[in-house]
Scaffold this motif. Structure first.
Motif, PDB file in Angstrom:
ATOM      1  N   TYR A  83       0.831  -1.197   0.000  1.00 52.86           N
ATOM      2  CA  TYR A  83       0.000   0.000   0.000  1.00 52.86           C
ATOM      3  C   TYR A  83       0.867   1.249   0.000  1.00 52.86           C
ATOM      4  CZ  TYR A  83      -3.539  -3.393   1.358  1.00 52.86           C
ATOM      5  OH  TYR A  83      -4.370  -4.484   1.401  1.00 52.86           O
ATOM      6  N   LYS A  84       0.507   2.208  -0.834  1.00 57.17           N
ATOM      7  CA  LYS A  84       1.228   3.470  -0.918  1.00 57.17           C
ATOM      8  C   LYS A  84       0.492   4.514  -0.090  1.00 57.17           C
ATOM      9  CE  LYS A  84       3.391   6.603  -4.250  1.00 57.17           C
ATOM     10  NZ  LYS A  84       3.580   6.905  -5.695  1.00 57.17           N
TER      11      LYS A  84
ATOM     12  N   PHE B 201      -8.148   5.618  -5.838  1.00 59.61           N
ATOM     13  CA  PHE B 201      -7.585   4.501  -6.590  1.00 59.61           C
ATOM     14  C   PHE B 201      -6.761   3.626  -5.635  1.00 59.61           C
ATOM     15  CE2 PHE B 201      -8.748   7.436  -9.895  1.00 59.61           C
ATOM     16  CZ  PHE B 201      -9.189   6.626 -10.922  1.00 59.61           C
ATOM     17  N   HIS B 202      -5.464   3.428  -5.899  1.00 60.20           N
ATOM     18  CA  HIS B 202      -4.638   2.548  -5.060  1.00 60.20           C
ATOM     19  C   HIS B 202      -3.873   3.326  -3.993  1.00 60.20           C
ATOM     20  CE1 HIS B 202      -1.914   4.179  -8.039  1.00 60.20           C
ATOM     21  NE2 HIS B 202      -0.887   3.816  -7.290  1.00 60.20           N
ATOM     22  N   LEU B 203      -4.137   4.636  -3.864  1.00 67.58           N
ATOM     23  CA  LEU B 203      -3.417   5.477  -2.902  1.00 67.58           C
ATOM     24  C   LEU B 203      -4.249   5.702  -1.654  1.00 67.58           C
ATOM     25  CD1 LEU B 203      -2.010   8.173  -5.353  1.00 67.58           C
ATOM     26  CD2 LEU B 203      -0.714   6.353  -4.245  1.00 67.58           C
ATOM     27  N   ILE B 204      -3.565   5.764  -0.506  1.00 68.05           N
ATOM     28  CA  ILE B 204      -4.212   6.064   0.773  1.00 68.05           C
ATOM     29  C   ILE B 204      -3.656   7.389   1.273  1.00 68.05           C
ATOM     30  CG2 ILE B 204      -4.499   5.349   3.171  1.00 68.05           C
ATOM     31  CD1 ILE B 204      -4.258   2.458   2.196  1.00 68.05           C
ATOM     32  N   PHE B 205      -4.532   8.320   1.606  1.00 70.70           N
ATOM     33  CA  PHE B 205      -4.138   9.645   2.080  1.00 70.70           C
ATOM     34  C   PHE B 205      -4.446   9.748   3.568  1.00 70.70           C
ATOM     35  CE2 PHE B 205      -4.814   9.897  -2.394  1.00 70.70           C
ATOM     36  CZ  PHE B 205      -3.925  10.857  -2.880  1.00 70.70           C
TER      37      PHE B 205
ATOM     38  N   MET C  90      -5.994   3.139   9.197  1.00 67.02           N
ATOM     39  CA  MET C  90      -5.203   2.607   8.080  1.00 67.02           C
ATOM     40  C   MET C  90      -5.837   1.352   7.512  1.00 67.02           C
ATOM     41  SD  MET C  90      -1.238   3.061   9.234  1.00 67.02           S
ATOM     42  CE  MET C  90      -0.540   4.676   9.640  1.00 67.02           C
ATOM     43  N   GLU C  91      -6.300   0.460   8.391  1.00 62.66           N
ATOM     44  CA  GLU C  91      -6.918  -0.784   7.922  1.00 62.66           C
ATOM     45  C   GLU C  91      -8.198  -0.502   7.142  1.00 62.66           C
ATOM     46  OE1 GLU C  91      -7.386  -4.010  10.650  1.00 62.66           O
ATOM     47  OE2 GLU C  91      -5.576  -3.455  11.778  1.00 62.66           O
ATOM     48  N   HIS C  92      -8.949   0.498   7.603  1.00 62.11           N
ATOM     49  CA  HIS C  92     -10.188   0.870   6.918  1.00 62.11           C
ATOM     50  C   HIS C  92      -9.892   1.299   5.479  1.00 62.11           C
ATOM     51  CE1 HIS C  92     -14.299   2.635   6.705  1.00 62.11           C
ATOM     52  NE2 HIS C  92     -13.709   3.474   5.853  1.00 62.11           N
ATOM     53  N   GLU C  93      -8.923   2.189   5.313  1.00 60.56           N
ATOM     54  CA  GLU C  93      -8.594   2.680   3.969  1.00 60.56           C
ATOM     55  C   GLU C  93      -7.943   1.581   3.127  1.00 60.56           C
ATOM     56  OE1 GLU C  93      -9.761   5.406   2.905  1.00 60.56           O
ATOM     57  OE2 GLU C  93     -10.510   5.978   4.880  1.00 60.56           O
ATOM     58  N   MET C  94      -7.166   0.727   3.746  1.00 64.79           N
ATOM     59  CA  MET C  94      -6.579  -0.395   3.010  1.00 64.79           C
ATOM     60  C   MET C  94      -7.665  -1.319   2.472  1.00 64.79           C
ATOM     61  SD  MET C  94      -3.299  -1.405   5.399  1.00 64.79           S
ATOM     62  CE  MET C  94      -1.887  -0.301   5.572  1.00 64.79           C
ATOM     63  N   ALA C  95      -8.748  -1.471   3.247  1.00 70.95           N
ATOM     64  CA  ALA C  95      -9.860  -2.311   2.789  1.00 70.95           C
ATOM     65  C   ALA C  95     -10.487  -1.731   1.526  1.00 70.95           C
ATOM     66  CB  ALA C  95     -10.901  -2.455   3.892  1.00 70.95           C
ATOM     67  N   HIS C  96     -10.621  -0.401   1.471  1.00 72.67           N
ATOM     68  CA  HIS C  96     -11.158   0.240   0.261  1.00 72.67           C
ATOM     69  C   HIS C  96     -10.290  -0.092  -0.951  1.00 72.67           C
ATOM     70  CE1 HIS C  96     -14.456   2.504   1.885  1.00 72.67           C
ATOM     71  NE2 HIS C  96     -13.701   3.182   2.736  1.00 72.67           N
TER      72      HIS C  96
END
Length: 436
Positions: A136-137, A150-154, A165-171
């Protein structure tokens, strides 16, 4: 563009039907994966069903597609905005053409709004510090709201809560951005339909339920997770193709997290989607009596092809036939694709077969003209009319009045009617379809 408007209208109706089914039957279920799939496939099927309507039920491979594209192909010279000449020769605007202006203005506004929101996110990426956690980026930003794009987490600078972090990684892991692209594209095309925005909000809510469920596999995390969610109530909506951790649906998410799981016996309701799809296909398919495999389109069991004169032949002074001719205006040799009936101004012009009006407007060269579609095979064209008595979309019977003969447009030989017959999109000799 009549075919396109009908297509968009049918898509909108499908969207409404699928959304009402979701609200009435599926909204309160905790089968979030199935709910997401139901909404996504409902969206896709809404665009596909109107195209499949003819071929699915009648075996015709291009019926619906020809319905959509035919108006564009039948008269490529038709203008987007043309004036119309009234019987008193007063030129006015054709108000029916404001519809495409309003629609495409809305499409362009929403498209550029989506584009600008995406550009804004890209600018944030360019001015942020990035790092990686596994595959994850992560981008560190000044915003107070975590979100994924898209594949980015802010994540806000200094935010290290593993639950967020886990919530956004799930998206990212569950490819929710694919759904968002589809529903954003649909909302651009169907901006006039308020149900599409409710549809988009419901789909995003299912994404949040799925991400919450992924985090709360360990139920002991519930208290800490609720604390994170309630940390910030005031939310700035970023818009576009993003999934925000803090959003205005927090109350609904909390209710779903603390709700008892839906019984597996309720899974049977998802089977109801199949008869719903069949119902929509049936609703949008034409009557079986209107089609046959041997002769194309049939209405009331009569083949729709031109078979009478477009005006009273006893009042015609002379005719100019189909074939090579010398243009009386330019004196150049060319090909005459129709028949000219020299007749006094104001004589009744009638449809030469049952059909639907696909064009009824004004052109500087053709004058007032009417195009009638009789079937997937035949169409007829009438120009240089003094006035038009029908509108686009009108259903006509053979012999029904469509206007009066005149001398409008580029006409140098006096009052006359220019008449054409089109077979499968090609102009053919009208004399072959006149009484002998």
């Amino acid at each position: 563009m009549t075919g396109y408007w009908w297509y968009i209208l049918k898509v909108s109706l499908c969207i409404i039907v699928f959304y009402i089914f979701y609200i009435l039957v599926l909204r309160k279920c905790t089968f979030f994966v199935l709910n997401r799939l139901s909404l996504v496939f409902g969206l896709l099927l809404s665009f596909i069903i109107p195209i499949l309507e003819f071929s699915f039920f009648n075996g015709a491979s291009d019926g619906a597609l020809s319905t959509i594209v035919y108006p564009f192909l039948s008269d490529p010279d038709a203008g987007f905005l043309q004036p119309r000449t009234t019987p008193d020769h007063i030129t006015t605007l054709n108000f029916s053409m404001f519809l495409p202006m309003i629609y495409f203005t809305g499409v362009f506004v929403l498209f550029f709004r989506l584009l600008f929101s995406s550009v804004r996110i890209i600018r944030i990426i360019n001015h942020s510090e990035t790092s990686r956690i596994g595959r994850y980026k992560i981008a560190r930003v000044d915003s107070n709201s975590p979100f994924s794009f898209f594949h980015l987490i802010f994540l806000p600078k200094g935010e290290n809560n593993p639950l967020i972090m886990e919530h956004e990684m799930a998206h990212v892991r569950q490819l929710h951005w694919v759904d968002l692209i589809l529903v954003e594209a649909a909302s651009v095309l169907l901006w006039f339909n308020p149900f599409i925005f409710f549809y988009k909000r419901s789909l995003k809510l299912q994404h949040e339920y799925l991400a919450d469920t992924s985090v709360l596999k360990d139920y002991s995390r519930m208290e800490g997770y609720l604390t994170c969610m309630l940390k910030q109530v005031q939310v700035v909506n970023l818009g576009g193709i993003v999934s925000q951790f803090y959003c205005k649906t927090i109350k609904k998410r909390i209710i779903m997290m603390t709700k008892d799981k839906t019984s597996h016996k309720y899974l049977g309701v998802y089977v109801l989607l199949l008869p719903l799809v069949c119902l929509l296909l049936t609703a949008f398919s034409p009557d079986k009596e209107d089609f046959t495999e041997d002769s194309g389109v049939v209405l009331n069991h009569v083949v729709l092809e031109p078979s009478i004169y477009p005006l009273d032949i006893k009042k015609v002074r002379r005719t100019a036939g189909y074939g090579e001719w010398t243009n009386p205006l330019t004196k150049k040799k060319g090909f005459h694709y129709g028949m000219d009936f020299a007749v006094a101004e104001g004589e009744e012009v009638v449809a030469t077969a049952d059909g639907v009006v696909v064009e009824a407007t004004f052109d500087p060269a053709k004058g007032n003209y009417v195009m009638i579609r009789h079937s997937d095979i035949f169409s007829t064209f009438y120009s240089h009319l003094k006035s038009v008595s029908v509108q686009t979309g009108d259903k006509l019977g053979k012999g029904q009045l469509i206007g009066y003969s005149g001398n409008t447009g580029t006409s140098t030989t006096g009052p006359h009617l220019h008449y054409e017959v089109l077979k499968e999109g090609e102009r053919v000799n009208p004399e072959d379809y006149l009484p002998q």
